[in-house]
Design an enzyme around this catalytic site. Structure first.
Site, PDB file in Angstrom:
ATOM      1  N   CYS A 117     -62.301  49.387 -60.260  1.00 11.41           N
ATOM      2  CA  CYS A 117     -63.691  49.495 -59.808  1.00 11.41           C
ATOM      3  C   CYS A 117     -64.646  48.648 -60.645  1.00 11.41           C
ATOM      4  O   CYS A 117     -64.407  48.409 -61.814  1.00 11.41           O
ATOM      5  CB  CYS A 117     -64.191  50.933 -59.831  1.00 11.41           C
ATOM      6  SG  CYS A 117     -63.156  52.071 -58.925  1.00 11.41           S
ATOM      7  N   ARG A 175     -62.279  43.448 -58.997  1.00 16.42           N
ATOM      8  CA  ARG A 175     -61.866  44.713 -59.613  1.00 16.42           C
ATOM      9  C   ARG A 175     -61.515  45.775 -58.569  1.00 16.42           C
ATOM     10  O   ARG A 175     -60.933  46.805 -58.903  1.00 16.42           O
ATOM     11  CB  ARG A 175     -62.985  45.254 -60.504  1.00 16.42           C
ATOM     12  CG  ARG A 175     -63.371  44.330 -61.628  1.00 16.42           C
ATOM     13  CD  ARG A 175     -64.510  44.929 -62.424  1.00 16.42           C
ATOM     14  NE  ARG A 175     -64.035  46.038 -63.213  1.00 16.42           N
ATOM     15  CZ  ARG A 175     -63.669  45.959 -64.479  1.00 16.42           C
ATOM     16  NH1 ARG A 175     -63.729  44.808 -65.104  1.00 16.42           N
ATOM     17  NH2 ARG A 175     -63.251  47.017 -65.121  1.00 16.42           N
ATOM     18  N   TRP A 226     -61.858  50.697 -56.073  1.00 21.37           N
ATOM     19  CA  TRP A 226     -60.407  50.637 -55.854  1.00 21.37           C
ATOM     20  C   TRP A 226     -59.966  52.093 -55.898  1.00 21.37           C
ATOM     21  O   TRP A 226     -59.987  52.719 -56.956  1.00 21.37           O
ATOM     22  CB  TRP A 226     -59.746  49.815 -56.962  1.00 21.37           C
ATOM     23  CG  TRP A 226     -58.275  49.640 -56.767  1.00 21.37           C
ATOM     24  CD1 TRP A 226     -57.656  48.707 -55.986  1.00 21.37           C
ATOM     25  CD2 TRP A 226     -57.230  50.416 -57.359  1.00 21.37           C
ATOM     26  NE1 TRP A 226     -56.300  48.857 -56.065  1.00 21.37           N
ATOM     27  CE2 TRP A 226     -56.005  49.906 -56.896  1.00 21.37           C
ATOM     28  CE3 TRP A 226     -57.196  51.508 -58.228  1.00 21.37           C
ATOM     29  CZ2 TRP A 226     -54.771  50.425 -57.275  1.00 21.37           C
ATOM     30  CZ3 TRP A 226     -55.963  52.038 -58.602  1.00 21.37           C
ATOM     31  CH2 TRP A 226     -54.777  51.487 -58.134  1.00 21.37           C
ATOM     32  N   ASN A 232     -65.960  54.244 -63.059  1.00 12.58           N
ATOM     33  CA  ASN A 232     -64.691  53.529 -63.077  1.00 12.58           C
ATOM     34  C   ASN A 232     -63.745  54.337 -63.962  1.00 12.58           C
ATOM     35  O   ASN A 232     -64.092  54.635 -65.097  1.00 12.58           O
ATOM     36  CB  ASN A 232     -64.903  52.117 -63.648  1.00 12.58           C
ATOM     37  CG  ASN A 232     -63.598  51.394 -63.891  1.00 12.58           C
ATOM     38  OD1 ASN A 232     -62.604  51.666 -63.227  1.00 12.58           O
ATOM     39  ND2 ASN A 232     -63.608  50.486 -64.851  1.00 12.58           N
ATOM     40  N   GLY A 233     -62.569  54.686 -63.441  1.00 11.90           N
ATOM     41  CA  GLY A 233     -61.623  55.471 -64.238  1.00 11.90           C
ATOM     42  C   GLY A 233     -61.165  56.692 -63.461  1.00 11.90           C
ATOM     43  O   GLY A 233     -61.316  56.751 -62.234  1.00 11.90           O
ATOM     44  N   GLU A 279     -41.049  36.848 -61.105  1.00 13.45           N
ATOM     45  CA  GLU A 279     -42.432  36.472 -60.818  1.00 13.45           C
ATOM     46  C   GLU A 279     -42.561  35.938 -59.389  1.00 13.45           C
ATOM     47  O   GLU A 279     -43.527  36.246 -58.687  1.00 13.45           O
ATOM     48  CB  GLU A 279     -42.905  35.436 -61.861  1.00 13.45           C
ATOM     49  CG  GLU A 279     -44.293  34.872 -61.655  1.00 13.45           C
ATOM     50  CD  GLU A 279     -45.423  35.901 -61.667  1.00 13.45           C
ATOM     51  OE1 GLU A 279     -45.180  37.073 -62.037  1.00 13.45           O
ATOM     52  OE2 GLU A 279     -46.550  35.526 -61.274  1.00 13.45           O
ATOM     53  N   LYS A 290     -44.944  37.567 -56.518  1.00 11.33           N
ATOM     54  CA  LYS A 290     -45.980  36.812 -55.793  1.00 11.33           C
ATOM     55  C   LYS A 290     -45.836  37.026 -54.294  1.00 11.33           C
ATOM     56  O   LYS A 290     -46.815  37.212 -53.586  1.00 11.33           O
ATOM     57  CB  LYS A 290     -45.895  35.303 -56.093  1.00 11.33           C
ATOM     58  CG  LYS A 290     -46.390  34.860 -57.451  1.00 11.33           C
ATOM     59  CD  LYS A 290     -47.895  34.804 -57.603  1.00 11.33           C
ATOM     60  CE  LYS A 290     -48.460  36.059 -58.173  1.00 11.33           C
ATOM     61  NZ  LYS A 290     -48.345  36.365 -59.565  1.00 11.33           N
ATOM     62  N   GLU A 294     -46.936  40.605 -53.377  1.00 14.74           N
ATOM     63  CA  GLU A 294     -48.389  40.778 -53.487  1.00 14.74           C
ATOM     64  C   GLU A 294     -49.128  40.126 -52.318  1.00 14.74           C
ATOM     65  O   GLU A 294     -50.087  40.668 -51.815  1.00 14.74           O
ATOM     66  CB  GLU A 294     -48.906  40.095 -54.767  1.00 14.74           C
ATOM     67  CG  GLU A 294     -48.621  40.811 -56.052  1.00 14.74           C
ATOM     68  CD  GLU A 294     -49.108  39.998 -57.249  1.00 14.74           C
ATOM     69  OE1 GLU A 294     -49.908  40.522 -58.019  1.00 14.74           O
ATOM     70  OE2 GLU A 294     -48.687  38.832 -57.419  1.00 14.74           O
ATOM     71  N   HIS A 353     -22.899  43.245 -58.484  1.00 11.36           N
ATOM     72  CA  HIS A 353     -22.882  44.654 -58.905  1.00 11.36           C
ATOM     73  C   HIS A 353     -23.751  45.534 -58.004  1.00 11.36           C
ATOM     74  O   HIS A 353     -24.207  46.589 -58.432  1.00 11.36           O
ATOM     75  CB  HIS A 353     -23.327  44.763 -60.365  1.00 11.36           C
ATOM     76  CG  HIS A 353     -22.439  43.995 -61.293  1.00 11.36           C
ATOM     77  ND1 HIS A 353     -21.117  44.308 -61.470  1.00 11.36           N
ATOM     78  CD2 HIS A 353     -22.677  42.892 -62.045  1.00 11.36           C
ATOM     79  CE1 HIS A 353     -20.568  43.441 -62.312  1.00 11.36           C
ATOM     80  NE2 HIS A 353     -21.498  42.574 -62.667  1.00 11.36           N
ATOM     81  N   LYS A 389     -57.671  42.975 -59.424  1.00  9.07           N
ATOM     82  CA  LYS A 389     -57.308  42.032 -60.485  1.00  9.07           C
ATOM     83  C   LYS A 389     -57.284  42.675 -61.865  1.00  9.07           C
ATOM     84  O   LYS A 389     -56.431  42.385 -62.684  1.00  9.07           O
ATOM     85  CB  LYS A 389     -58.280  40.856 -60.473  1.00  9.07           C
ATOM     86  CG  LYS A 389     -57.876  39.783 -61.450  1.00  9.07           C
ATOM     87  CD  LYS A 389     -58.050  38.414 -60.896  1.00  9.07           C
ATOM     88  CE  LYS A 389     -57.386  37.378 -61.757  1.00  9.07           C
ATOM     89  NZ  LYS A 389     -55.942  37.291 -61.518  1.00  9.07           N
TER      90      LYS A 389
HETATM   91  C1  G6P Z   1     -52.941  43.429 -61.961  1.00  5.79           C
HETATM   92  C2  G6P Z   1     -53.074  42.041 -61.391  1.00  5.79           C
HETATM   93  C3  G6P Z   1     -51.896  41.188 -61.826  1.00  5.79           C
HETATM   94  C4  G6P Z   1     -51.799  41.185 -63.341  1.00  5.79           C
HETATM   95  C5  G6P Z   1     -51.743  42.594 -63.923  1.00  5.79           C
HETATM   96  C6  G6P Z   1     -51.945  42.587 -65.419  1.00  5.79           C
HETATM   97  O1  G6P Z   1     -51.875  44.077 -61.384  1.00  5.79           O
HETATM   98  O2  G6P Z   1     -53.151  42.094 -59.980  1.00  5.79           O
HETATM   99  O3  G6P Z   1     -52.054  39.871 -61.355  1.00  5.79           O
HETATM  100  O4  G6P Z   1     -50.657  40.487 -63.726  1.00  5.79           O
HETATM  101  O5  G6P Z   1     -52.801  43.387 -63.382  1.00  5.79           O
HETATM  102  O6  G6P Z   1     -53.233  42.129 -65.667  1.00  5.79           O
HETATM  103  P1  G6P Z   1     -53.703  41.465 -67.030  1.00  5.79           P
HETATM  104  O7  G6P Z   1     -55.171  41.209 -66.831  1.00  5.79           O
HETATM  105  O8  G6P Z   1     -53.434  42.471 -68.104  1.00  5.79           O
HETATM  106  O9  G6P Z   1     -52.922  40.219 -67.217  1.00  5.79           O
END
Ligand code: G6P
Length: 606
Positions: free
Chosen positions: A2, A27, A74, A98-99, A478, A482, A485, A501, A601
């Site tokens: 948030c 956020r 969020w 927020n929280g 990774e 991606k 996401e 396995h 984010k």
């Molecule tokens: C969220 C974002 C990711 C990020 C992760 C950690 O899940 O969507 O893209 O890798 O948080 O965030 P940070 O700011 O700690 O790298």
């Protein structure tokens, strides 16, 4: 997570609150809202969905007022809806939060018994009613002290009060909160980014503190009401005007920026003239630690995983990696001779921050690898190594991932040389190779055309796999992340050698599989694993690097070749096609690339 914004001014605030909320959408973006005081009364406008919708509603409503708070959400407690959107108000107060309030169910029961009626399913609404209740018998300041004591969990709060257009309140426990100083007006924000367009003078609240913000004065207090002084920091102006330029999506721009962000980062750490790495502020003797622990979440965790291979290869340190949300609750044996490294783009991720605080409590040596240098993690760590990649807006991290890997690689070769693990000649040759990385990244970006069509296949797959060995295993994780996401396709990253396995059972006719196999020590083994999935019907996209022999193997569906660089640098290059693959898959489906569903984010909740 948030986003929070508050403005107290002598001019109308709603349009500026909306502008800040647009910046804060990274956020959270499932609903938005604003409350202002008009003639002493609280007026709210809220909506489900994006700030654009809120903006139209505010215009319709003609929302006035010189003091106000705004929020982008969020969802944690209660689904995304207009009713659950913040602010949450009683007749007396309006709150943005927020929280998570962990004891909200108990507090709700207590308040309902007293006759308070709840409109939403959120945990936040209890704060509005609790403040209202305490205000009946207490001064405003004592009300805040008492309410904060009642709340369990984590929060950053902004509160305005009926008939009090002279002040607003901010409070923090666990979640970050900043205040900004303006000319005859002051601000509150969940981070400095929201405030940067209005001021570069900022202070941060520490855990447990609250503040009373007036137009011409901000007072800070400890949770028990004792007044404290705060340092005012001057922020750099550099990120204020970051926009999409000619791009349609931030993510696309951020992928394409990587050659220059690599260069910027290298320029900060590498002395090209003397061919050496400079980490000027390194506060410890190199022999004072025997082990290193790297901690992060999501993409940042993947960069830690890659760094494990580099550190094991190039130093004699004992290397461990950890997911922050696991680390913080385990019975960790803290070691005096260990360096704890926290990797986070935002520098605000709640779990990573809590893991750092735990290490600090145990008096450990801490280092932060962050993008946002004003962040909580950066402020609290002993050593800060910025990744210098500039603002990243796309929720799915791209250029920050490369930046995190780059700083961790630079750190690993610096330690390596200082430990005398490698010779000066090897050290300088590694640095020389590093200097060509940006150019190779630029060439990799040009492999674009093929990936557009490949992305169309991945977009419609029922599921897919990403395989690799060595450095390419974390890159496979990774790549899969991606795709999940952005294109909402079920994707698994696996060490290629583990397929037999279990996961091999998932392979069926036509299933797209990415095999990341640069011509390193693992190449031949990975080729065999690749043939095993092809034999079971997989359509393989092979990502490798250039070599003299044209044909690398048979029956491959598609192949992408990046530059031939020193093996240690290949993770940077093979990541780029995976970012593009996810981007094009999401584009094919018409999804919201910069703001994928259910995500945010900056993750400031557990
Ligand atoms: C969220 C974002 C990711 C990020 C992760 C950690 O899940 O969507 O893209 O890798 O948080 O965030 P940070 O700011 O700690 O790298």
């Amino acid at each position: 997570m948030c986003g929070i914004i508050g403005i107290i001014s002598t001019n109308e605030v709603s349009s500026r609150i909306v502008n800040s909320l647009k910046k804060l959408e990274y956020r959270g973006y499932d609903s938005a809202g604003i409350a202002t005081l008009v003639d002493g009364n609280i007026n709210e406008v809220k909506c489900e969905g994006r700030v654009d919708i809120l903006e139209k509603d505010i215009l319709k409503f003609n929302l006035k007022g010189d003091i106000g708070i705004g929020h982008v959400r969020w969802a944690t407690h209660g689904k995304p809806s207009k009713i659950n959107a913040h602010p949450h108000s009683s007749e007396q107060v309006s709150v943005v939060h927020n929280g998570i309030i962990e004891n909200s169910t108990i507090l709700k029961k207590f308040l309902e018994k007293k006759g308070y009626v709840f409109k939403s399913q959120t945990d936040t609404e209890v704060i509005a009613h609790l403040v209202t209740d305490y205000l009946k018998k207490n001064s405003l300041k004592n009300t805040i002290i008492k309410v904060l004591k009642k709340l369990h969990g984590s929060f950053a709060l902004g509160v305005i009060f009926k008939d009090r257009d002279d002040l607003m309140v901010g409070a923090r426990r666990g979640s970050p909160l900043a205040v900004g100083y303006g000319p005859n007006e002051n601000y509150l924000g969940s981070d400095s980014y929201a405030l940067k367009s209005m001021t570069n003078k900022i202070s941060y609240l520490e855990d447990g503190e609250f503040c009373i913000i007036k137009k011409d004065q901000i007072e800070f207090f400890e949770g028990n009401g004792v007044k404290i002084n705060k340092k005012v920091m001057n922020l750099s102006k550099e990120d204020i005007h970051y926009d999409k330029g000619d791009y349609k999506y931030f993510m696309e721009k951020e992928i394409d920026e990587q050659p220059s962000t690599i260069n910027d980062c290298i320029n900060e750490y590498v002395d090209r003239y003397n061919n050496q790495i400079n980490i000027y502020n390194f506060p410890w003797k190199i022999n004072s630690f025997q082990s290193i622990v790297l901690i992060g979440c999501g993409t940042a965790y993947h960069s830690c995983l890659v760094a494990k291979y580099w550190l094991e290869q190039n130093t004699n340190l004992d290397v461990s990696i950890d997911i922050a949300s696991e680390f913080r609750y385990r019975k960790v044996r803290f070691k005096k001779d260990c360096l704890y490294v926290f990797v986070s783009q935002s520098g605000e991720t709640a779990d990573t921050y809590a893991a750092l605080e735990l290490c600090k409590k145990n008096k450990m040596k801490t280092c932060a690898v962050v993008n946002v240098v004003e962040s909580s993690i950066a402020r609290d760590a002993d050593l800060v190594l910025p990744i210098y990649c500039g603002q990243e807006i796309g929720v799915a991290s791209t250029k920050a991932f490369l930046g995190q890997m780059l700083v961790l690689y630079i750190l690993s070769i610096k330690i390596s040389f200082d430990q005398k693990f490698i010779t000066k000649k090897d050290y300088q040759s590694k640095i020389k190779n590093l200097l060509s990385l940006s150019n190779s990244a630029k060439k990799t970006l040009k492999l674009d055309h093929k990936l557009l069509n490949i992305g169309k296949v991945f977009a419609h797959a029922k599921g897919c796999m990403f395989l690799g060995r060595g450095y390419s295993f974390p890159i496979a994780l990774e790549g899969a992340l991606k795709l999940k996401e952005l294109a909402y396709v079920h994707a698994e990253g696996y060490p290629a050698g583990e397929m037999k396995h279990g996961p091999l059972a998932l392979i069926e006719e036509g299933m797209p599989v990415v095999v990341i196999a640069p011509r390193d020590d693992h190449y031949k083994k990975t080729m065999s694993n690749m043939q095993e999935v092809i034999a079971r019907g997989a359509k393989v996209l092979l990502i490798t690097n250039k070599n003299k022999d044209e044909v690398v193997s048979e029956n491959i569906w598609e192949q992408i070749e990046v530059d031939k660089l020193n093996d240690e640098l290949i993770p940077f290059l093979v990541t780029i096609p995976l970012q593009k693959l996810a981007f094009y898959s999401a584009l094919e489906k018409g999804y919201d690339i910069d703001k994928p569903r259910n995500l945010a984010k900056s993750v400031t909740v557990e």
